[in-house]
Motif scaffolding. Structure first.
Motif, PDB file in Angstrom:
ATOM      1  N   ALA A 286       0.829  -1.207   0.000  1.00  0.00           N
ATOM      2  CA  ALA A 286       0.000   0.000   0.000  1.00  0.00           C
ATOM      3  C   ALA A 286       0.862   1.255   0.000  1.00  0.00           C
ATOM      4  O   ALA A 286       0.562   2.235  -0.696  1.00  0.00           O
ATOM      5  CB  ALA A 286      -0.929  -0.011   1.221  1.00  0.00           C
ATOM      6  N   LEU A 287       1.961   1.221   0.766  1.00  0.00           N
ATOM      7  CA  LEU A 287       2.853   2.390   0.793  1.00  0.00           C
ATOM      8  C   LEU A 287       3.477   2.616  -0.589  1.00  0.00           C
ATOM      9  O   LEU A 287       3.605   3.750  -1.047  1.00  0.00           O
ATOM     10  CB  LEU A 287       3.967   2.196   1.831  1.00  0.00           C
ATOM     11  CG  LEU A 287       3.527   2.075   3.290  1.00  0.00           C
ATOM     12  CD1 LEU A 287       4.737   1.921   4.208  1.00  0.00           C
ATOM     13  CD2 LEU A 287       2.699   3.285   3.708  1.00  0.00           C
ATOM     14  N   ILE A 288       3.873   1.531  -1.251  1.00  0.00           N
ATOM     15  CA  ILE A 288       4.499   1.667  -2.569  1.00  0.00           C
ATOM     16  C   ILE A 288       3.469   2.178  -3.588  1.00  0.00           C
ATOM     17  O   ILE A 288       3.751   3.074  -4.381  1.00  0.00           O
ATOM     18  CB  ILE A 288       5.123   0.327  -3.018  1.00  0.00           C
ATOM     19  CG1 ILE A 288       6.302  -0.035  -2.097  1.00  0.00           C
ATOM     20  CG2 ILE A 288       5.585   0.394  -4.468  1.00  0.00           C
ATOM     21  CD1 ILE A 288       6.905  -1.408  -2.345  1.00  0.00           C
ATOM     22  N   LYS A 289       2.282   1.608  -3.547  1.00  0.00           N
ATOM     23  CA  LYS A 289       1.217   2.072  -4.447  1.00  0.00           C
ATOM     24  C   LYS A 289       1.002   3.566  -4.298  1.00  0.00           C
ATOM     25  O   LYS A 289       0.881   4.306  -5.279  1.00  0.00           O
ATOM     26  CB  LYS A 289      -0.107   1.363  -4.094  1.00  0.00           C
ATOM     27  CG  LYS A 289      -0.409   0.188  -4.970  1.00  0.00           C
ATOM     28  CD  LYS A 289      -1.907  -0.148  -4.964  1.00  0.00           C
ATOM     29  CE  LYS A 289      -2.327  -0.846  -3.685  1.00  0.00           C
ATOM     30  NZ  LYS A 289      -3.689  -1.444  -3.804  1.00  0.00           N
ATOM     31  N   ALA A 290       0.939   4.023  -3.042  1.00  0.00           N
ATOM     32  CA  ALA A 290       0.650   5.435  -2.784  1.00  0.00           C
ATOM     33  C   ALA A 290       1.902   6.300  -2.809  1.00  0.00           C
ATOM     34  O   ALA A 290       1.815   7.518  -2.694  1.00  0.00           O
ATOM     35  CB  ALA A 290      -0.035   5.565  -1.420  1.00  0.00           C
ATOM     36  N   ARG A 291       3.043   5.670  -2.971  1.00  0.00           N
ATOM     37  CA  ARG A 291       4.346   6.366  -2.854  1.00  0.00           C
ATOM     38  C   ARG A 291       4.363   7.252  -1.611  1.00  0.00           C
ATOM     39  O   ARG A 291       4.756   8.414  -1.640  1.00  0.00           O
ATOM     40  CB  ARG A 291       4.618   7.201  -4.104  1.00  0.00           C
ATOM     41  CG  ARG A 291       4.635   6.241  -5.266  1.00  0.00           C
ATOM     42  CD  ARG A 291       4.909   6.635  -6.603  1.00  0.00           C
ATOM     43  NE  ARG A 291       4.581   5.444  -7.404  1.00  0.00           N
ATOM     44  CZ  ARG A 291       5.030   5.209  -8.609  1.00  0.00           C
ATOM     45  NH1 ARG A 291       5.819   6.074  -9.194  1.00  0.00           N
ATOM     46  NH2 ARG A 291       4.707   4.104  -9.238  1.00  0.00           N
ATOM     47  N   ALA A 292       3.942   6.659  -0.521  1.00  0.00           N
ATOM     48  CA  ALA A 292       3.812   7.380   0.744  1.00  0.00           C
ATOM     49  C   ALA A 292       4.945   6.951   1.655  1.00  0.00           C
ATOM     50  O   ALA A 292       4.762   6.120   2.533  1.00  0.00           O
ATOM     51  CB  ALA A 292       2.452   7.070   1.376  1.00  0.00           C
ATOM     52  N   PHE A 293       6.128   7.520   1.433  1.00  0.00           N
ATOM     53  CA  PHE A 293       7.310   7.063   2.155  1.00  0.00           C
ATOM     54  C   PHE A 293       7.659   7.959   3.340  1.00  0.00           C
ATOM     55  O   PHE A 293       8.620   7.718   4.049  1.00  0.00           O
ATOM     56  CB  PHE A 293       8.494   6.941   1.196  1.00  0.00           C
ATOM     57  CG  PHE A 293       8.188   6.052   0.019  1.00  0.00           C
ATOM     58  CD1 PHE A 293       7.787   4.729   0.235  1.00  0.00           C
ATOM     59  CD2 PHE A 293       8.265   6.514  -1.280  1.00  0.00           C
ATOM     60  CE1 PHE A 293       7.486   3.883  -0.825  1.00  0.00           C
ATOM     61  CE2 PHE A 293       7.961   5.686  -2.349  1.00  0.00           C
ATOM     62  CZ  PHE A 293       7.565   4.371  -2.127  1.00  0.00           C
ATOM     63  N   GLU A 294       6.889   9.036   3.516  1.00  0.00           N
ATOM     64  CA  GLU A 294       7.117   9.919   4.651  1.00  0.00           C
ATOM     65  C   GLU A 294       5.781  10.274   5.291  1.00  0.00           C
ATOM     66  O   GLU A 294       4.829  10.553   4.561  1.00  0.00           O
ATOM     67  CB  GLU A 294       7.848  11.192   4.204  1.00  0.00           C
ATOM     68  CG  GLU A 294       9.266  10.880   3.757  1.00  0.00           C
ATOM     69  CD  GLU A 294       9.963  12.106   3.176  1.00  0.00           C
ATOM     70  OE1 GLU A 294      10.914  12.573   3.793  1.00  0.00           O
ATOM     71  OE2 GLU A 294       9.529  12.554   2.095  1.00  0.00           O
ATOM     72  N   PRO A 295       5.669  10.317   6.630  1.00  0.00           N
ATOM     73  CA  PRO A 295       6.732   9.950   7.562  1.00  0.00           C
ATOM     74  C   PRO A 295       6.940   8.440   7.581  1.00  0.00           C
ATOM     75  O   PRO A 295       6.045   7.682   7.193  1.00  0.00           O
ATOM     76  CB  PRO A 295       6.180  10.429   8.915  1.00  0.00           C
ATOM     77  CG  PRO A 295       4.691  10.328   8.752  1.00  0.00           C
ATOM     78  CD  PRO A 295       4.416  10.655   7.308  1.00  0.00           C
ATOM     79  N   ALA A 296       8.112   8.037   8.018  1.00  0.00           N
ATOM     80  CA  ALA A 296       8.469   6.621   8.015  1.00  0.00           C
ATOM     81  C   ALA A 296       7.798   5.872   9.152  1.00  0.00           C
ATOM     82  O   ALA A 296       7.756   6.367  10.277  1.00  0.00           O
ATOM     83  CB  ALA A 296       9.982   6.480   8.155  1.00  0.00           C
ATOM     84  N   GLY A 297       7.258   4.694   8.854  1.00  0.00           N
ATOM     85  CA  GLY A 297       6.855   3.769   9.915  1.00  0.00           C
ATOM     86  C   GLY A 297       8.114   3.157  10.506  1.00  0.00           C
ATOM     87  O   GLY A 297       8.298   3.091  11.721  1.00  0.00           O
ATOM     88  N   PHE A 298       9.000   2.742   9.617  1.00  0.00           N
ATOM     89  CA  PHE A 298      10.306   2.207  10.027  1.00  0.00           C
ATOM     90  C   PHE A 298      11.282   2.731   8.986  1.00  0.00           C
ATOM     91  O   PHE A 298      11.124   2.498   7.793  1.00  0.00           O
ATOM     92  CB  PHE A 298      10.259   0.670  10.030  1.00  0.00           C
ATOM     93  CG  PHE A 298      11.501   0.019  10.595  1.00  0.00           C
ATOM     94  CD1 PHE A 298      11.779   0.071  11.958  1.00  0.00           C
ATOM     95  CD2 PHE A 298      12.377  -0.664   9.764  1.00  0.00           C
ATOM     96  CE1 PHE A 298      12.920  -0.537  12.472  1.00  0.00           C
ATOM     97  CE2 PHE A 298      13.513  -1.276  10.275  1.00  0.00           C
ATOM     98  CZ  PHE A 298      13.787  -1.217  11.642  1.00  0.00           C
ATOM     99  N   SER A 299      12.268   3.487   9.447  1.00  0.00           N
ATOM    100  CA  SER A 299      13.071   4.252   8.482  1.00  0.00           C
ATOM    101  C   SER A 299      14.087   3.389   7.746  1.00  0.00           C
ATOM    102  O   SER A 299      14.524   2.345   8.232  1.00  0.00           O
ATOM    103  CB  SER A 299      13.801   5.382   9.207  1.00  0.00           C
ATOM    104  OG  SER A 299      14.851   4.851   9.986  1.00  0.00           O
TER     105      SER A 299
END
Lengths: 296, 296, 296, 296
Positions: free
Chosen positions: D220-233
């Motif tokens: 889901a993060l990759i689909k949305a390109r939602a890399f910030e803020p990090a859940g785990f950096s």
């Protein structure tokens, strides 16, 4: 110039010999004092501890196995504290980039100098005074130890003012050497799996595209499967690839070849071959290709 | 000896020139007939098709780009059918192991010969008749074409009776070359990330441990960032690493270094750099380490 | 709807059975006609050749092992030529991206349709009609074969109009599966080398972070070291990783994980383990770490 | 049971909250005392130094970022010395294998206990008291802290008597997670290069073969390109892959997948993305495949 020399393994002895022959005054210390007779006969004096060895020296030369050995001698063993405030430490061993930086700082705090001078070349080369030296440090300090460096080498390569940069160059060169060996091992196993003799393949490539001492030397070992005694052991080779990977992690540089070589080395080490020459990477290649299962 | 020469790119022209100068009678064919004047001036005759070129030849020499080009000319283009029943095909290009085996069989069925003679060396070397040739095939056929091979080379390396084995040796040597370039690219990027000039690092390693023409030549290109025009293109380098990986898959031989180089080449190709020299692997290394983001 | 079904290995038989039970009329062909009794009992008719099987069919379903088998049956075996001009070929096997594109073109030239419908799921799942199907092709053709696809599957995933794109998705999914197995193999060997039981490590990870059927299924095989008979063989797994690497080379996409898995698979294949389940990658990991040399 | 809790980042606060709610008495210390109001409101007491926090505690729980932070607090900061002789240290963070072993020895020398209890789960999970805990240490010590462990977790996985083995399991699990993300990143970039939408590919694989929370969450993060803020950096992910590679070097276990993931992470870190979520490995894959150069 009074020199203290710490660490007299095969390489250390070769360099110390050359320095004595060049007329330098040497005080020697080694963890195990065995086999230093030749150096004593040549005029070297033995010290009972690192601290005793260094206390009157203008220059302290070290050639110890790794970060840990150097830390034990210089820090825990008290040599750094015991050095004169104007003395210079010339470290000829391959150490990690951060530890080189740390040492430089500790010496500077005490008003002492630190010059990195890692060597390119094997003990036979060192015995003839024909090493290449990679030298880095503050110019005034490098100049001060120049006569010593000159005596020990065929050529000095000045790398700059920052000592650990000499280590980076040395680590990079050794990484390339490990890769060259591994590429020879992989290509030879490929040739053999296609029915070509290892000796034939190695002869062709090391007399044409790769007519260079490094390839020819390691090629000869692989041809002869002569991995013992080690010229340079797999254990030390793995240490050096590890230094490259650490330096790469620290500076954020991907090194896919170093990672691949490291994985193959672990197969060899897990098989108990740490004391074999690092050209025994060929045995790992042969094993992973199961060459022994193939008909002749 | 009447020779048909198929495939006159830069390397093909260089060899054909040498053969004409040595007194051989050549009929020439190239897909694009441009730039063959010099060869015609030197006595070569032009043919309009592969079939026409080969029909009266004792020996057919081919130097075509890849498996596909060779298949189009020899099989679909009818050259194999058109060859005399006692003629010999000398293939000097780097082709895949299975296709070399297939061609050998097809020729044998028609009573024709097939000798593999891939070359080591660049076009400049070929122009001086100083290539190294890796030669494999049935001894009687190799003997028959020996004068031709001798004229084109400084040295002939007999690999045995099985033609495709010469291809394996060539593929193995080129794989090692690709790895050497990549190792230089990785080590240089590591040095730069630690603040050392690329030129400085390359000079040290190529004048000490790696004082060999291959490293010095590619090192000079990397130092100068002179990747165009290509001496040997990234596209062809990728083809050759692909041949190594295929030969390895076929014979079940793990080649971790080849796999690593291939992945880096794909970054370069995806960036549109297929026509640059394959030493542009340095650009891939610099990009993946984001050297341009670092302060000077 | 008259269906010809070509290729009745374990997966093909399972799907054919489901189609017969759903009331479709099937003509069957398999290279080896053995073990088709159950399908004949269920109403299937046997054909003596691919051409005979397809000549009256509205839809031709194929489930053949690889590109080569498909080429032999459809092109050299004459099935493509023998198909009716308005028939549709539904290919449920995993084939290479370029061959899927080629087939689509050849069918189109003859006025025939081509729909790619590779499957996700194992034979047991197929027997229950619960496969996932990845379907791509011209919408009108997909619609025409929809009832058949529906009968064979629990869910249809439309991938678009271009048939080979369904193959890309399938190849990508299988690549991820191979990586998942290899990661379990590597992590388990790491745990064992540190004195932890394989079963204990596998239980923890497959009941927490990786509580998914794929990890649990392969984890159970590794725990039990039950690699024979194969659910999916190492040989087929290697074929699929090879398809991923080819698709990646073609589109210039670096896939470092696929390259790493491929190298480990070659160790297994070279050891003669092609017929074992692909979870025998664990044995490669254990061998390269020499776990058997460690004390218990 | 009096508990000292050292290290109150997001994960530490979540666990401390749960323990306070379960009725334990907590003394809190964090390098930066900000944002501890909620815990104080819930009954926690603030200490001014690690030494002060631990001096009366029965159990010391630590959740610090890495080896270095733990060393600074326990050794240089004096917490170890200040602990009661019969107190037990429960370390819930992921530390290196050798440092875990070192700590266990130091505590034992002082008559103190040491239990490793690294956690599986994200802060949201910790807030609900639903972590999985991997627990290892001397049975009598594990028993003594059982009520605390129970309060913080949904399930306790006993790993054995040797504390660092719990770290090995945790490190192995996190390595597998990093590989899973990288495989999703590589496969998605392959699909896109063949004209398939990232979202489409991710949906298919995470609802079929990889219908597991880990893949679905990162997908889901990759689909949305939602890399910030990090859940785990990415920085922490790189630290954990580094722990796996160190544990592998120490025990001589080749981990080719870990090496490949590490190299890709370095590309991301060199690009300045250390604070993004580690699923930003997708951006590295997209960049190395130069997806942005391709037509839409």
């Amino acid at each position: 110039m009074k020199i203290a020399f710490l660490g007299l393994g095969r390489m250390g002895r070769a360099i110390a010999k050359v320095l004595l022959e060049a007329g330098f005054e040497l005080t020697l210390w080694n963890r195990s004092p065995a086999s230093l007779e030749a150096l004593v006969d040549a005029g070297g004096k033995l010290a009972k501890s690192p601290a005793e060895a260094v206390k009157r020296a203008d220059v302290v030369v070290s050639m110890l196995a790794d970060d840990r050995a150097l830390r034990e001698v210089m820090l825990e063993g008290g040599a750094l504290e015991a050095m004169r405030r104007d003395a210079i430490h010339v470290n000829m061993a391959t150490v990690s980039v951060p530890f080189a930086a740390t040492l430089a700082k500790l010496h500077a705090k005490l008003g002492q100098g630190y010059v990195a001078a890692p060597v390119l070349g094997r003990p036979e080369v060192a015995e003839r005074g024909e090493l290449n030296l990679l030298v880095a440090g503050p110019p005034v300090q490098v100049e001060a130890v120049w006569p010593l460096l000159k005596a020990a080498s065929v050529r000095i390569w000045p790398i700059g003012d920052v000592p650990e940069q000499a280590n980076v160059v040395k680590i990079g060169a050794n990484f390339m050497l490990g890769v060259a060996i591994e590429s020879l091992a992989e290509a030879t196993s490929l040739a053999e799996a296609h029915g070509i003799e290892a000796a034939e393949f190695i002869e062709v490539v090391t007399q044409t595209l790769f007519a260079a001492p490094a390839y020819q030397g390691y090629g000869a070992l692989i041809k002869a499967r002569a991995f013992e005694p080690a010229g340079f052991s797999l254990r030390l080779g793995h240490k050096d690839i590890g230094l490259a990977l650490s330096a790469a992690d620290q500076a954020r540089v991907p090194l896919p070849l170093a990672a691949a070589v490291n994985a193959r080395m672990l197969d060899g080490l897990a098989n108990g071959d740490g004391d074999k020459d690092w050209s025994s990477l060929y045995e790992v290649a042969a094993r992973q290709a199961h060459l022994d299962r193939r008909g002749s």
